[in-house]
Design a protein around this motif. Structure first.
Motif, PDB file in Angstrom:
ATOM      1  N   THR A 350       0.807  -1.222   0.000  1.00 52.60           N
ATOM      2  CA  THR A 350       0.000   0.000   0.000  1.00 52.60           C
ATOM      3  C   THR A 350       0.842   1.275   0.000  1.00 52.60           C
ATOM      4  OG1 THR A 350      -0.129  -0.122   2.425  1.00 52.60           O
ATOM      5  CG2 THR A 350      -1.921  -1.121   1.170  1.00 52.60           C
ATOM      6  N   GLU A 674      -5.551   3.880   5.004  1.00 47.92           N
ATOM      7  CA  GLU A 674      -6.495   3.108   5.807  1.00 47.92           C
ATOM      8  C   GLU A 674      -7.618   2.537   4.950  1.00 47.92           C
ATOM      9  OE1 GLU A 674      -9.141   3.562   9.903  1.00 47.92           O
ATOM     10  OE2 GLU A 674      -8.518   5.347   8.789  1.00 47.92           O
ATOM     11  N   ALA A 675      -8.099   3.311   3.987  1.00 50.47           N
ATOM     12  CA  ALA A 675      -9.186   2.822   3.143  1.00 50.47           C
ATOM     13  C   ALA A 675      -8.771   1.569   2.386  1.00 50.47           C
ATOM     14  CB  ALA A 675      -9.623   3.916   2.171  1.00 50.47           C
ATOM     15  N   THR A 676      -7.539   1.544   1.890  1.00 50.61           N
ATOM     16  CA  THR A 676      -7.038   0.372   1.177  1.00 50.61           C
ATOM     17  C   THR A 676      -6.912  -0.822   2.121  1.00 50.61           C
ATOM     18  OG1 THR A 676      -5.807   1.839  -0.295  1.00 50.61           O
ATOM     19  CG2 THR A 676      -5.190  -0.479  -0.309  1.00 50.61           C
ATOM     20  N   ARG A 678      -8.692  -1.357   4.802  1.00 50.32           N
ATOM     21  CA  ARG A 678     -10.029  -1.845   5.143  1.00 50.32           C
ATOM     22  C   ARG A 678     -10.608  -2.677   4.001  1.00 50.32           C
ATOM     23  NH1 ARG A 678     -12.162  -0.248   9.735  1.00 50.32           N
ATOM     24  NH2 ARG A 678     -11.278   1.553  10.826  1.00 50.32           N
ATOM     25  N   GLU A 679     -10.368  -2.238   2.764  1.00 52.00           N
ATOM     26  CA  GLU A 679     -10.835  -3.015   1.621  1.00 52.00           C
ATOM     27  C   GLU A 679     -10.129  -4.364   1.564  1.00 52.00           C
ATOM     28  OE1 GLU A 679     -12.795  -4.240  -1.751  1.00 52.00           O
ATOM     29  OE2 GLU A 679     -13.256  -2.625  -0.325  1.00 52.00           O
ATOM     30  N   LYS A 680      -8.843  -4.379   1.870  1.00 54.84           N
ATOM     31  CA  LYS A 680      -8.097  -5.640   1.901  1.00 54.84           C
ATOM     32  C   LYS A 680      -8.655  -6.556   2.987  1.00 54.84           C
ATOM     33  CE  LYS A 680      -4.549  -8.239   0.661  1.00 54.84           C
ATOM     34  NZ  LYS A 680      -4.414  -8.816  -0.693  1.00 54.84           N
ATOM     35  N   HIS A 681      -8.962  -6.006   4.122  1.00 57.18           N
ATOM     36  CA  HIS A 681      -9.520  -6.810   5.217  1.00 57.18           C
ATOM     37  C   HIS A 681     -10.900  -7.352   4.844  1.00 57.18           C
ATOM     38  CE1 HIS A 681     -11.650  -7.323   9.152  1.00 57.18           C
ATOM     39  NE2 HIS A 681     -10.524  -7.989   9.413  1.00 57.18           N
ATOM     40  N   ARG A 682     -11.697  -6.541   4.143  1.00 60.12           N
ATOM     41  CA  ARG A 682     -13.015  -7.011   3.716  1.00 60.12           C
ATOM     42  C   ARG A 682     -12.894  -8.178   2.738  1.00 60.12           C
ATOM     43  NH1 ARG A 682     -16.383  -6.868  -0.252  1.00 60.12           N
ATOM     44  NH2 ARG A 682     -14.883  -5.740  -1.555  1.00 60.12           N
ATOM     45  N   GLN A 683     -11.937  -8.065   1.805  1.00 54.54           N
ATOM     46  CA  GLN A 683     -11.742  -9.138   0.839  1.00 54.54           C
ATOM     47  C   GLN A 683     -11.280 -10.427   1.517  1.00 54.54           C
ATOM     48  OE1 GLN A 683      -9.002  -7.607  -2.048  1.00 54.54           O
ATOM     49  NE2 GLN A 683     -10.431  -6.062  -2.847  1.00 54.54           N
ATOM     50  N   SER A 685     -11.796 -11.284   4.630  1.00 56.80           N
ATOM     51  CA  SER A 685     -12.858 -11.811   5.488  1.00 56.80           C
ATOM     52  C   SER A 685     -13.944 -12.496   4.679  1.00 56.80           C
ATOM     53  CB  SER A 685     -13.479 -10.676   6.310  1.00 56.80           C
ATOM     54  OG  SER A 685     -12.494 -10.058   7.118  1.00 56.80           O
TER      55      SER A 685
END
Length: 739
Positions: A350, A674-676, A678-683, A685
């Motif tokens: 990132t 941080e937005a990136t 969070r998107e990585k964490h969503r993917q 999960s």
């Protein structure tokens, strides 16, 4: 140099030192809040006690002076000998080397300065050095703090040199008390001119003869003249009759009196009388402003200067706030590639190319402070090896591994380079030899340590190839022996180094033996070799002589400059300390140039920043005869007339780590991506391999990425709820007169 502004000069008290450098200077005694500012040169309101932990604002300037173009000729030979002086708030902090006989000089010098967040401007003066007369001023470039704040990535480019107007070269502050007094028939405006500090030196003796002129509605009143002082005290009061509906301004001007020539302008403060009517009174220190009534002149043909200047302001929380972030990153490094989250890999993914070097350097410093630099580099190397298929590209890309290793080599190898190359470089400068250093030629070929690759690129290098090849073999043998040190030898070396206090700085200085009591004579100064360690400031006749302790480190109370008129030199510093009996003493030391002076001041301030009882004020002059030469006070124990500047230091390669600042820089970088994350964490999960969210004690998630996001949220809230250690900067207001 006016690094900060404080109300009411008599309220100075020594205070405790702050955290590791750059730490806040001791705070003066708190004062009651005053009314809102009414002047274009604003005063600073005092702070009220706070219970919550506060943030400390760290300000620093990165400065790179690149080159000049098309400078005017100042010598009869049709050329010039240019050099640059860098001033922060009119205080010289840096002097570049002189480029002889050139109108297009190249300097390429870099500096980093830690300073108080209340500085106002940084100015670059291009000078022409003269051997027989005073150096000529060619021109200047001035960048205000507000201008730098509008360039988040820094100012970079060419700037036109402008003529130096004496009426713009103002500095210092004036202490005023303004009151609107209701009389029996009319209101009266009462202006008390109390004192001033750090005024510009306009006379040849390095001082001024200041007086103050107060103007209102065509009426002018003046104070008495204080001879030979940049820290005058008047305590004189003037009154003017106020009229309803008259929109006149009150102007307070400081001047330097001259017997033969015209008086020199020292600065002014303009007040809005209507606002003063509403506030009834105002008291404080006000920054003197230049005379801007003159029409702006067109830029002359003075040439241009290429600069890179970057301002960095960081609000740093107390250490405890960063512990969750530091512990989380350290745990990831200790686990290495076994860590399922691999936060270090996510940070690299990132991080943009343009800021990767800064992130790598910050991470390396953070793990150096935790004793995990080797583990951090090992993890990066494993990640690099795992994703590289071509050996020739290994560690050659713009990766976090290559950038971190580069930073580590600078830290680990800098002391070695200083020891090996330092004496040679000093000799080159002392003997003014002309040399050319080009890493793309022979040195790089030897560094490749490969015979076919070390073939000559230039025909004239061919005869040197046998020597080059021999050097390659010797270098290989040297590195082999270097990395083959036995464990016992390493322990012996560490044990030997632990017995000696680390050397911070050393070099020749002149000590003034009369301590300001006697007349200024050449015999009053004695040249000695000084050594500053983490324990004491010592001296000897020669570098190899037995050292005698002058000042114990724990006894230092302040390290500040001495005004020029005291000893006839602008390169004298004073170290204020207490002796073994607890009595206050002062050592006066003279340096050879402004760079050496600021380097010694910076080193002394860094090693004593955690001392108890640091002074909040000092006397820039000396106590000679029966009074202080700066403010003319006759009590030797009188509180200082100027503020100490313990936070103003130069960045050096061997500075101690500032753990809180490094953690704050990592937090700020992660906040930007941080937005990136969070998107990585969503993917992750929602992926097919995602399992149930595991939680540890107290319900905290065990997923490292989820923990990191939680830590970022906690730090964001801490920043919102923690008050700042220092009041925010107030923008300069231009008085608008009503017509």
């Amino acid at each position: 140099m006016k690094w900060e502004r404080v109300l009411r000069p008599r309220a100075y008290l020594p205070g405790p030192a702050g955290p590791a450098p750059p730490a806040p200077s001791p705070a003066p005694a708190r004062q009651p809040a005053l009314p809102r500012t009414l002047a274009s040169g604003s005063s600073t309101r005092a702070r009220t006690p706070r219970r919550a932990p506060t943030m400390a604002k760290r300000s620093s300037l990165f400065i790179r002076i690149v080159e000049g173009k098309n400078l005017p000729a100042k010598d009869i030979t049709g050329s010039s000998d240019p050099y640059c002086i860098v001033k922060v708030d009119n205080q010289p902090i840096i002097r570049t080397a002189t480029v002889w006989k050139s109108l297009c000089p190249f300097w390429g010098e870099e500096y980093q300065v830690h300073l108080l967040p209340t500085f106002h401007s940084v100015a670059f003066y291009v000078m022409d050095e003269d051997a027989l007369s005073r150096d000529d001023v060619i021109g200047k470039v001035c960048l205000t703090r507000d201008t730098l704040a509008t360039h988040p990535k820094g100012f970079s480019g060419w700037a036109h040199l402008t003529e130096v107007d004496p009426d713009e070269e103002v500095q210092g502050e004036i202490h005023l008390r303004l009151e609107v007094v209701q009389g029996t028939r009319a209101c009266r405006l009462r202006c008390s001119v109390l004192e001033a500090r750090d005024l510009a030196p306009k006379d040849r003796n390095g001082a001024s003869d200041p007086f103050v002129r107060v103007r209102y509605k065509g009426q002018t009143q003046e104070t008495s003249i204080v001879k030979k002082s940049r820290y005058p005290r008047w305590n004189e009061t003037f009154e003017f009759e106020l009229e309803e509906g008259v929109a006149e301004a009150l102007c307070v001007e400081a001047w330097d009196w001259d017997l033969v020539s015209r008086n020199d302008f020292l600065g002014k403060v303009v007040f809005n009388v209507q606002r003063l009517r509403a506030a009834q009174q105002e008291e404080g220190w006000f920054r003197l402003q230049p005379d801007q009534s003159k029409s702006l002149r067109e830029e002359g043909n003075l040439g241009t200067l290429q600069l890179e200047v970057r301002l960095r302001d960081e609000m740093v929380l107390p250490s405890g706030c960063y512990q969750p972030l530091v512990q989380l990153l350290c745990r990831e490094v200790k686990l290495g590639t076994q860590s399922p989250g691999q936060l270090i890999l996510l940070i690299e993914e990132t991080t943009s190319t343009e800021c990767r070097q800064d992130v790598a350097t910050t991470l390396l410093k953070l793990f150096l402070g935790q004793g995990l630099a080797k583990d951090f580099l090992d993890l990066l190397f494993q990640l690099e090896l795992g994703r590289t298929s071509e050996a020739n590209t290994l560690f050659r890309s713009n990766s976090l591994a290559s950038k971190s290793m580069e930073s580590f080599l600078k830290v680990a190898g800098m002391r070695y380079l200083h020891g090996v190359l330092g004496p040679i470089i000093d000799r080159v400068f002392e003997e003014k030899k002309y040399v050319e250093l080009d890493p793309s030629k022979a040195v790089q070929n030897v560094g490749n340590m490969d015979t076919p690759a070390s073939r000559a690129k230039e025909a004239w290098m061919e005869p040197l190839q046998p020597t080059v090849r021999q050097g390659v073999a010797q270098l290989k043998d040297f590195i082999t022996k270097l990395v083959d040190i036995q464990e016992k030898e390493e322990l012996d070396l560490q044990r030997a180094l632990s017995l000696q206090a680390p050397l911070v700085k050393e070099g020749p200085l002149f000590i003034h033996r009369t301590r300001g009591k006697g007349p200024l004579m050449s015999s009053s100064f004695k040249k000695l070799h000084f050594s500053l360690t983490t324990e004491a400031l010592s001296f000897a006749k020669t570098p190899s002589s037995k050292k005698s302790t002058l000042i114990k480190l724990a006894h230092i109370r302040a390290a500040e400059k001495v005004e020029e008129k005291s000893f006839g030199s602008s390169h004298v510093m004073q170290v204020i300390y207490t002796d073994d009996a607890g009595r206050s003493q002062t050592a006066y030391l003279q340096c050879k140039c402004v760079n050496e002076l600021n380097q010694w001041l910076s080193a002394l301030r860094k090693v004593s920043i955690n001392n108890t009882g640091l002074l909040g004020s000092y006397h820039p002059g000396v106590f000679r005869g029966d009074k202080w030469s700066c403010c003319h006070q006759r009590d030797k124990t009188d509180l200082g007339c100027d503020k100490t500047r313990s936070r103003v230091t130069l960045q050096e390669w061997n500075d101690p780590l500032d753990h809180d600042l490094e953690a704050q820089l990592i937090y700020r970088h992660l906040l930007g991506v941080e937005a990136t994350l969070r998107e990585k964490h969503r993917q992750l999960s929602a992926g097919p391999e995602a399992g149930p969210v595991l939680t540890g004690p107290g319900g905290a998630p065990e997923d490292p990425l989820a923990q990191l996001l939680q830590v970022l949220q906690d730090l964001r809230e801490a920043h919102r709820s923690s008050p700042a250690d220092s009041p925010p900067l107030e923008p300069s207001r231009v008085l608008e007169l009503q017509t």
